[in-house]
Each structure stands twice: as structure tokens, then as C-alpha cells.
Design a protein around this motif. Sequence first.
Motif, PDB file in Angstrom:
ATOM      1  N   ASN A  30       0.853  -1.189   0.000  1.00  0.00           N
ATOM      2  CA  ASN A  30       0.000   0.000   0.000  1.00  0.00           C
ATOM      3  C   ASN A  30       0.889   1.239   0.000  1.00  0.00           C
ATOM      4  OD1 ASN A  30      -1.590   2.208   0.685  1.00  0.00           O
ATOM      5  ND2 ASN A  30      -2.383   1.335   2.596  1.00  0.00           N
ATOM      6  N   PHE A  31       0.826   1.981  -1.095  1.00  0.00           N
ATOM      7  CA  PHE A  31       1.506   3.282  -1.137  1.00  0.00           C
ATOM      8  C   PHE A  31       0.504   4.325  -1.596  1.00  0.00           C
ATOM      9  CE2 PHE A  31       5.666   0.979  -1.409  1.00  0.00           C
ATOM     10  CZ  PHE A  31       6.239   1.576  -0.302  1.00  0.00           C
ATOM     11  N   ASP A  32       0.383   5.389  -0.818  1.00  0.00           N
ATOM     12  CA  ASP A  32      -0.525   6.502  -1.135  1.00  0.00           C
ATOM     13  C   ASP A  32      -1.962   6.014  -1.322  1.00  0.00           C
ATOM     14  OD1 ASP A  32       1.728   8.074  -1.088  1.00  0.00           O
ATOM     15  OD2 ASP A  32       2.057   7.900  -3.258  1.00  0.00           O
ATOM     16  N   ASP A  33      -2.399   5.126  -0.451  1.00  0.00           N
ATOM     17  CA  ASP A  33      -3.774   4.603  -0.477  1.00  0.00           C
ATOM     18  C   ASP A  33      -4.102   3.838  -1.751  1.00  0.00           C
ATOM     19  OD1 ASP A  33      -3.974   5.824   1.928  1.00  0.00           O
ATOM     20  OD2 ASP A  33      -5.148   7.526   1.201  1.00  0.00           O
ATOM     21  N   LYS A  34      -3.099   3.282  -2.357  1.00  0.00           N
ATOM     22  CA  LYS A  34      -3.316   2.466  -3.558  1.00  0.00           C
ATOM     23  C   LYS A  34      -2.529   1.178  -3.408  1.00  0.00           C
ATOM     24  CE  LYS A  34      -4.025   6.154  -6.952  1.00  0.00           C
ATOM     25  NZ  LYS A  34      -3.863   7.323  -6.090  1.00  0.00           N
ATOM     26  N   LEU A  35      -3.081   0.111  -3.990  1.00  0.00           N
ATOM     27  CA  LEU A  35      -2.317  -1.134  -4.006  1.00  0.00           C
ATOM     28  C   LEU A  35      -1.351  -1.078  -5.182  1.00  0.00           C
ATOM     29  CD1 LEU A  35      -2.424  -4.107  -2.567  1.00  0.00           C
ATOM     30  CD2 LEU A  35      -3.041  -4.737  -4.881  1.00  0.00           C
ATOM     31  N   ILE A  36      -0.112  -1.401  -4.907  1.00  0.00           N
ATOM     32  CA  ILE A  36       0.885  -1.384  -5.998  1.00  0.00           C
ATOM     33  C   ILE A  36       1.624  -2.732  -6.012  1.00  0.00           C
ATOM     34  CG2 ILE A  36       1.176   1.117  -5.935  1.00  0.00           C
ATOM     35  CD1 ILE A  36       3.979  -0.948  -4.595  1.00  0.00           C
ATOM     36  N   THR A  37       2.201  -3.021  -7.177  1.00  0.00           N
ATOM     37  CA  THR A  37       3.056  -4.209  -7.258  1.00  0.00           C
ATOM     38  C   THR A  37       4.488  -3.745  -7.514  1.00  0.00           C
ATOM     39  OG1 THR A  37       3.595  -6.152  -8.572  1.00  0.00           O
ATOM     40  CG2 THR A  37       2.285  -4.473  -9.677  1.00  0.00           C
ATOM     41  N   LEU A  38       5.412  -4.439  -6.916  1.00  0.00           N
ATOM     42  CA  LEU A  38       6.826  -4.065  -7.043  1.00  0.00           C
ATOM     43  C   LEU A  38       7.555  -4.904  -8.089  1.00  0.00           C
ATOM     44  CD1 LEU A  38       7.609  -3.737  -3.248  1.00  0.00           C
ATOM     45  CD2 LEU A  38       7.407  -1.870  -4.896  1.00  0.00           C
ATOM     46  N   VAL A  39       6.847  -5.843  -8.715  1.00  0.00           N
ATOM     47  CA  VAL A  39       7.553  -6.808  -9.564  1.00  0.00           C
ATOM     48  C   VAL A  39       7.096  -6.782 -11.026  1.00  0.00           C
ATOM     49  CG1 VAL A  39       8.193  -8.370  -7.691  1.00  0.00           C
ATOM     50  CG2 VAL A  39       5.967  -8.630  -8.796  1.00  0.00           C
ATOM     51  N   PHE A  40       6.345  -5.760 -11.393  1.00  0.00           N
ATOM     52  CA  PHE A  40       5.913  -5.690 -12.797  1.00  0.00           C
ATOM     53  C   PHE A  40       7.140  -5.467 -13.682  1.00  0.00           C
ATOM     54  CE2 PHE A  40       4.367  -3.887 -16.686  1.00  0.00           C
ATOM     55  CZ  PHE A  40       3.178  -4.554 -16.925  1.00  0.00           C
ATOM     56  N   GLY A  41       7.338  -6.355 -14.630  1.00  0.00           N
ATOM     57  CA  GLY A  41       8.475  -6.214 -15.552  1.00  0.00           C
ATOM     58  C   GLY A  41       9.822  -6.400 -14.890  1.00  0.00           C
ATOM     59  N   ALA A  42       9.840  -7.076 -13.754  1.00  0.00           N
ATOM     60  CA  ALA A  42      11.097  -7.245 -13.008  1.00  0.00           C
ATOM     61  C   ALA A  42      11.322  -8.703 -12.608  1.00  0.00           C
ATOM     62  CB  ALA A  42      11.074  -6.352 -11.770  1.00  0.00           C
ATOM     63  N   PRO A  43      11.492  -9.588 -13.588  1.00  0.00           N
ATOM     64  CA  PRO A  43      11.706 -10.998 -13.222  1.00  0.00           C
ATOM     65  C   PRO A  43      13.088 -11.224 -12.607  1.00  0.00           C
ATOM     66  CG  PRO A  43      11.955 -10.712 -15.586  1.00  0.00           C
ATOM     67  CD  PRO A  43      11.508  -9.384 -15.043  1.00  0.00           C
ATOM     68  N   CYS A  44      13.142 -12.174 -11.686  1.00  0.00           N
ATOM     69  CA  CYS A  44      14.431 -12.547 -11.098  1.00  0.00           C
ATOM     70  C   CYS A  44      14.949 -13.838 -11.732  1.00  0.00           C
ATOM     71  CB  CYS A  44      14.309 -12.690  -9.587  1.00  0.00           C
ATOM     72  SG  CYS A  44      13.128 -13.932  -9.069  1.00  0.00           S
ATOM     73  N   SER A  45      14.094 -14.523 -12.487  1.00  0.00           N
ATOM     74  CA  SER A  45      14.518 -15.746 -13.192  1.00  0.00           C
ATOM     75  C   SER A  45      13.935 -15.760 -14.587  1.00  0.00           C
ATOM     76  CB  SER A  45      14.015 -16.999 -12.462  1.00  0.00           C
ATOM     77  OG  SER A  45      14.589 -17.097 -11.209  1.00  0.00           O
ATOM     78  N   MET A  46      14.778 -16.040 -15.559  1.00  0.00           N
ATOM     79  CA  MET A  46      14.323 -16.246 -16.942  1.00  0.00           C
ATOM     80  C   MET A  46      15.140 -17.394 -17.504  1.00  0.00           C
ATOM     81  SD  MET A  46      15.061 -12.779 -16.372  1.00  0.00           S
ATOM     82  CE  MET A  46      16.208 -12.259 -17.591  1.00  0.00           C
ATOM     83  N   HIS A  47      14.447 -18.399 -17.991  1.00  0.00           N
ATOM     84  CA  HIS A  47      15.136 -19.549 -18.570  1.00  0.00           C
ATOM     85  C   HIS A  47      14.323 -20.074 -19.749  1.00  0.00           C
ATOM     86  CE1 HIS A  47      17.980 -20.008 -15.313  1.00  0.00           C
ATOM     87  NE2 HIS A  47      16.990 -19.844 -14.455  1.00  0.00           N
ATOM     88  N   VAL A  48      15.020 -20.749 -20.639  1.00  0.00           N
ATOM     89  CA  VAL A  48      14.317 -21.485 -21.689  1.00  0.00           C
ATOM     90  C   VAL A  48      14.335 -22.950 -21.248  1.00  0.00           C
ATOM     91  CG1 VAL A  48      14.283 -22.126 -24.125  1.00  0.00           C
ATOM     92  CG2 VAL A  48      15.016 -19.836 -23.445  1.00  0.00           C
ATOM     93  N   ASP A  49      13.166 -23.468 -20.937  1.00  0.00           N
ATOM     94  CA  ASP A  49      13.051 -24.837 -20.407  1.00  0.00           C
ATOM     95  C   ASP A  49      12.285 -25.723 -21.380  1.00  0.00           C
ATOM     96  OD1 ASP A  49      14.245 -24.282 -17.962  1.00  0.00           O
ATOM     97  OD2 ASP A  49      12.337 -23.767 -16.987  1.00  0.00           O
ATOM     98  N   PRO A  50      12.570 -27.032 -21.331  1.00  0.00           N
ATOM     99  CA  PRO A  50      11.640 -27.935 -22.012  1.00  0.00           C
ATOM    100  C   PRO A  50      10.283 -27.870 -21.306  1.00  0.00           C
ATOM    101  CG  PRO A  50      13.463 -29.143 -20.968  1.00  0.00           C
ATOM    102  CD  PRO A  50      13.670 -27.708 -20.668  1.00  0.00           C
ATOM    103  N   ILE A  51       9.217 -27.919 -22.062  1.00  0.00           N
ATOM    104  CA  ILE A  51       7.884 -27.797 -21.454  1.00  0.00           C
ATOM    105  C   ILE A  51       7.631 -28.937 -20.455  1.00  0.00           C
ATOM    106  CG2 ILE A  51       6.533 -29.081 -23.194  1.00  0.00           C
ATOM    107  CD1 ILE A  51       4.517 -26.692 -23.037  1.00  0.00           C
ATOM    108  N   GLU A  52       8.347 -30.039 -20.643  1.00  0.00           N
ATOM    109  CA  GLU A  52       8.204 -31.192 -19.743  1.00  0.00           C
ATOM    110  C   GLU A  52       8.674 -30.859 -18.326  1.00  0.00           C
ATOM    111  OE1 GLU A  52       9.275 -31.420 -22.868  1.00  0.00           O
ATOM    112  OE2 GLU A  52       7.703 -32.694 -23.697  1.00  0.00           O
TER     113      GLU A  52
END
Lengths: 326, 75
Positions: A30-52
Motif C-alpha cells: 500500500n503506497f498513497d492509499d493504492k495497491l501497488i506491485t513491485l515486480v511488474f516487468g522485473a523478473p528474477c529468473s528467466m530460462h528457456v526450459d523444455p515444457i516437460e
Amino acid sequence: MSGKVVQCLICPKECKLVEGQRGDCRSRANFDDKLITLVFGAPCSMHVDPIEKKPLFHVLPGTRAYSIATAGCNLHCKFCQNWEISQVPPEAIRHTELPPAEVVRQTIATNSRSIAYTYSEPVTFFEYVVETSRLAREKNILNLLISAGYINPEPQDVLCENLDAANIDLKGMTEKFYRDVCFATLKPVLDALVRFKERGVWVEVTNLIVPTLNDEAADIRALCQWVFREMGPHTPLHFSRFHPLYRLKNLPPTPKKTLLLARSIAQEVGMHYVYIGNLSTPEGGNTYCHNCRRLVIERRGYWVLQNNIVNGRCRFCDEPIPGIWS
Amino acid sequence: MKRVEVFSARADRIYLLFFAIIAGWIFLLVGKELFFPAPPIPIIDVAAERAKIDQAGLIIYPGRFYRVEGEEVIK
């Protein structure tokens, strides 16, 4: 600034937050009476995985899934296998700036056919999933949700708009297990599973079997019976092996015989597609046609060795095999 | 004389009931807070929180699905 209390309604915890306070997931505030997200567009993990690896065994086998995660989770399972990213606030871990359009671009650049929102808990990076999945669909990229399914119905409906498949981790079949081990509740997860199915999302179910906590034959049978009754016998069911991590380092890994027993219970109940994960077994990763019982997809680990599904049907008996095949 | 005793016993019961109601009311007012206290309102250093977020290079992005007290749900 009036300092009002803001109540997050994304998940059943419905955290009430005063100015500056974080939710239980650590990534919404909650910042300034609004709900905010801190992780939009900010991944900590990115991988190319087999779908399995997700695991999704009935969705485009043998293809790649561009997989992303951000920090935080609304559950705190003592056995968490990704606790280094799921149980920390976003500022405690390195992240990369990757806006939704860039995720889609990377997916295409890596010859991935799908985007998997995975590793931690996509419910906590809801806004990022919604925007990315919208752009992905425009490019005919599949959207895959790998989640604990602890979400409220209304946001779930918004997620479902562009979602193709989901693997939901059904962690146990008792409220006690969810309360004591995961710090959550069971019923919303069961409701979410049914809702995904009703909304036309392809669903596979995973159950991590933890020795002494949810490995009783009766618990496993209850889980299988519920999936059979509510989700249908064609729903793929994955029994995963537990490795001692996070707060349960004192427990041994799940014995092979427990996983084999779970598989046989599920088959006895009537489930057609039952798999064993995190452990190599001769048949635990293979797909057999529910009609003729012939081997239709042979797997070793995450690799597909042969695929006998043609246009979504068994090559041997022409029976449609449930899933997303093209 | 006998009628007075009957009246007196009945009055005792009425007084007892009256005191029980008062005691229950006081318990509800005071005892509830004593035995089942409301969770304390957390004291957040908002400036420090913002500094942590800025330092980590995180962006504050509008969230969805929430309710501000006394207002309608924002979707």
C-alpha cells in the motif's frame, strides 16, 4: 495522503495493509492509499526450459517454454523447492528489467512456443502475467501458468482470458496440511482447479509427496478420488519426488516405492495419465493411450524420445488423446 | 411476614440477574480486549520502505483487485 487501509483481493489471504506495508507475498504493498506491485516487468529468473520441466506432459511435447518468475509467494510451504526466490522480498534479489513486450520478443527469439509463468508464484505477479499473456496471444504464443492455485475467483477469471494451460500444485488433501505446512487453506485451491477447467484452461495437477506429511495411502487415494470426480479421469496427475530443502532438511527424499504406490493408487482409482516426477523410472514419464494402452509418448527425463500422437490422436487406435498438441 | 420473605427472595434474584448482566457487559467491553486483543497496527517506516525500493531499482506499478477502506473495489 490520508493513510487509509488497503485490502488486497488477489488471493484468499486478502491482506489488509496500512501505508507502506507489504502483503504476505512481500511483492504487493500500500503506497498513497493504492495497491501497488513491485515486480511488474522485473523478473528474477528467466530460462528457456523444455515444457516437460513445468511439468506439462499434454501440451506441445518436445517444445521450449520461455519461463519467467519474480520474487515472492503468497504461500510459505516448509518444503518449498524454490525458496531462494519465492520466500524473499523483491529488493533482496537481483532482477532484470523485462517489460511484457520484451518477454514476447525473447520468446520468439529463443524459438519457444510458450511462456511459462512459473518457479515462484504467478498469482503474486498477476498484473505482469495478464499484460504479457495478452501480448503473447496476439503472436500465437501459448500461456502456461505453474501455480499453487491460491487465487480469488475474480482475478482468476481475468487470468483465464489468455491462459492456455496450467499446472496446479495440489499440495495435500487436508486443511490441516495446508494450514500447518503451507500457511494457506485447501478449499480455495480446489475451487480454483474446478474453475480453471470450467473456463476451458487445460489443467494438469501436481502433488509433491513429502515423507511423513502427506504420504499416507489414504491421503493419496483421497486426492486421486477428488481429481477423478471433479476434474475427470483424463486429467494428467504428476506425483513429484520431494528433496530435503528449506525448512524440511530433516526429512529424507521421497522413497521410490512411495511414488510407485501413489501411481498405482491413482490408476486403481481410474486416472488414465499418471506420471512420476523428479525421479527417473522406466514408465513414470511415458504417456500411454487410455484406449489401446500403447506407448504414445516416450520420455527420458525432460526429453521426448518418440511421439506417436498424430493430429491429437493415437497413431495406433486413432483415439483422441486429451491435451494441446498443435 | 411470609409474603415479605417471598418478595425478598425474588428481589435477590432480580438483583443477581441485574449484576450478572452488568458484569457480562463489562467483560465484553474490557475482557474482550484483555483476552482477545486486536492485532497491533504495524508501524511502518514508509520513507525507509521507499528508499529500499528505489535502491533496488524496482518500479512501483499500479496493482489490481483491491479495496480502499470505505470505498468500492478497484478491479
